[in-house]
Design an enzyme around this catalytic site. Structure first.
Site, short mmCIF file in Angstrom:
data_model
loop_
_atom_site.label_atom_id
_atom_site.label_comp_id
_atom_site.label_asym_id
_atom_site.label_seq_id
_atom_site.Cartn_x
_atom_site.Cartn_y
_atom_site.Cartn_z
N TYR A 128 0.80 -1.23 0.00
CA TYR A 128 0.00 0.00 0.00
C TYR A 128 0.84 1.28 0.00
O TYR A 128 0.67 2.14 -0.87
CB TYR A 128 -0.93 0.00 1.21
CG TYR A 128 -1.84 1.20 1.27
CD1 TYR A 128 -2.90 1.34 0.37
CD2 TYR A 128 -1.66 2.19 2.23
CE1 TYR A 128 -3.74 2.44 0.42
CE2 TYR A 128 -2.50 3.29 2.29
CZ TYR A 128 -3.53 3.42 1.38
OH TYR A 128 -4.36 4.51 1.43
N LYS A 144 1.22 4.47 -2.99
CA LYS A 144 0.84 5.87 -2.86
C LYS A 144 2.02 6.79 -3.20
O LYS A 144 1.82 7.89 -3.74
CB LYS A 144 0.31 6.15 -1.46
CG LYS A 144 -1.02 5.45 -1.17
CD LYS A 144 -2.09 5.83 -2.17
CE LYS A 144 -3.44 5.23 -1.84
NZ LYS A 144 -4.51 5.61 -2.80
#
Length: 241
Positions: free
Chosen positions: A164, A168
């Site tokens: 994750y 980003k």
């Protein structure tokens, strides 16, 4: 921006995406609710309409070329243009993961959705955005993607999550690349961090409400023509890269 403004929010059937759609709809805008799940999508549209929002459903799987192309065609047929695109759809890639024991399939899936999906949707919608007098693109990111905060002692950066968090960071870099390419146009594109909101993405462990998380996206979606582009923002202002 006016009541005739048309927006599309991906992943808008629940959580922060839904609240972004609700907030933009409260401005009198027409809002497309992009989502894969038909039942949840239509339930969100009905709920928004009941609140007075001019909402319409947009079947949309950001990982599928045909789905994204069909979504662009739907928005084109309905409105003939797009004024605001909020790339909100995203996944965590599963539980927090150590790099040394990473599930590579989960890493690929996170990048496919959180990064490549944003590129896919943005490129499909750009012809419609170019027809707008004041086009805006908002990419929903996270401060866990901030390399500065990740490497600052004592900073709150969340658990180690090799799928994750780097996705980003990748998304932030992609946002900058779009801003560089589009700098001679009237398209403003920025990344936004909603903060740690209680959503099903994190098992509702967050400390902020989805409505609070939506505020920064709404602010960036309504920037004036001389507003910033290629930036990364949270409620308190710019986020360090």
């Amino acid at each position: 921006m006016s009541e005739n403004t048309v927006a599309l929010v991906t992943g808008a059937n629940k959580g922060i995406g839904y609240e972004i759609a609700a907030g933009l709809g409260a401005l009198g805008w027409s809002v497309g609710v992009g989502a894969r799940d038909e039942e949840r999508r239509e339930a969100a549209v009905e709920k928004l309409r009941a609140a007075g929002v001019d909402a319409f459903g947009v079947p949309l799987d950001v990982t599928d070329d045909a789905s994204v192309a069909a979504a662009a065609a739907l928005v084109d047929k309905r409105a003939g243009r797009l004024d605001v695109l909020v790339n909100n759809a995203g996944i965590t890639g599963g539980p927090a993961q150590m790099p040394t024991t990473a599930d590579l399939a989960a890493v690929r899936e996170a990048v496919e959705t959180n990064v490549i999906g944003v590129i896919r949707v943005t490129n499909a919608m750009l012809p419609l955005l170019r027809r707008s007098p004041s086009p805006r693109i908002v990419n929903m990111s996270s401060t866990v993607g901030s390399l500065t905060r990740q490497t600052t002692a004592g900073a709150e950066t969340g658990p180690i999550a090799v799928a994750y968090a780097p996705s980003k960071t990748f998304l932030n870099a992609v946002t900058v690349q779009y801003a560089k390419e589009l700098r001679d146009t009237n398209i403003l594109i920025n990344a936004a961090c909603p903060g740690f909101c209680a959503t099903d993405l994190n098992g509702f462990r967050g400390v902020r409400t989805p409505e609070q998380g939506a505020a920064i996206a709404i602010r960036l979606a309504t920037l004036p023509d001389d507003g910033p582009t290629g930036g990364f923002f949270e409620d308190d202002g710019p986020v360090p890269w």
